[in-house]
Design a protein around this motif. Sequence first.
Motif, short mmCIF file in Angstrom:
data_model
loop_
_atom_site.label_atom_id
_atom_site.label_comp_id
_atom_site.label_asym_id
_atom_site.label_seq_id
_atom_site.Cartn_x
_atom_site.Cartn_y
_atom_site.Cartn_z
N ARG A 1 -3.20 1.40 15.52
CA ARG A 1 -4.57 1.36 15.01
C ARG A 1 -5.25 2.70 15.26
N THR B 1 -14.04 3.31 14.24
CA THR B 1 -14.24 2.19 13.32
C THR B 1 -14.66 2.72 11.95
N TRP C 1 -12.89 2.50 9.10
CA TRP C 1 -11.83 2.94 8.20
C TRP C 1 -11.75 2.01 6.99
N PRO C 2 -11.53 2.57 5.80
CA PRO C 2 -11.41 1.72 4.61
C PRO C 2 -10.23 0.78 4.72
N PRO C 3 -10.27 -0.36 4.04
CA PRO C 3 -9.14 -1.29 4.06
C PRO C 3 -7.84 -0.60 3.65
N GLY C 4 -6.80 -0.84 4.44
CA GLY C 4 -5.51 -0.22 4.18
C GLY C 4 -5.31 1.11 4.89
N GLU D 1 -6.55 1.50 8.23
CA GLU D 1 -6.89 1.27 9.63
C GLU D 1 -5.77 1.68 10.58
#
Length: 308
Positions: free
Chosen positions: A128, A132, A134-137, A139
Amino acid sequence: MKKIFIVGCLFLFSCKKDAEPGAPIPIEVDYVLPQGNASTEANAKIQQLYDNYGSYFLYVFTQKDFEWTQATSTGNSKIDSVVLGNPAYVGDMLSFLDDIWLKFLPESFKKSSGVPYRVLMADTIKQRRSGTGWPPGMEFLYFDYKVVGKSITFAGMNSSLRTLTPAQKLAKKNLLTGVIWNYYINSKILDVPASFYNVSNYTVAAPALPLNAANPANVDAYRQKGFLPNGYNAVSGVPTEWHNGTFSWTTARTNDINSFIFNLTQRTDAQLQSYLTYPLIKQKYDILVNHFKTKYNIDIRAIGNATY
């Protein structure tokens, strides 16, 4: 009477010491094979690998197995996690690892310590990202491998194995070969002859910087001292040098052997030809090629010249 009492006690103690031992305690194996619902052929191959080399090729394992090490640690805030692969691709993964790795090693080396105790085969290794938002996909960061103790985890056990182009397979072979050989050298499974380090002088001042096409005299002087690049730009193919101001010259010995192992295992004869015109590079090249062939029966140039 006192003497008799002492002798009697000693007799009793000696009898107790010589008593028959109990039943032996069975030693449990670490993993039970076959593991799961991979094909019969794949499970049989895994059993054969264990029987031949004492190494577990695992496709069912836990996060604890993935992280296991005998060494203590202070912890790491960025913990990698693993996603198990589809058992349908176990056979493909075994064939892939054989084609890029195991087939180049002699039986004697594989039976000693050339194959790690655990070889974990996974779909994905991810970590990870910090922060915090981060766009979906996006992360996670994704990795092709992880080395922990006497265990190597390889990612990519999925449908992509069946669609690899020759160029993609070669690129993955080169990446993972570097990882495997670093493991061998760092774990002292393979040694480096002292004669290699006696060729170049690591105590004199570092060669002049910068080392690039705009400064051919610096590059030539660097090669004359017996030093190879440690990589190449993936797009342009321009060499990248370990002596670039980032690494301390005090670690020149380590960087030197790493650069030679990289080139010997990942570059073809044609790609190395121009470097071998430099006497010290050629001398160190010959030392390593002969050493690995003579002591371990490993043809390191067969690895570097591999095509797919």
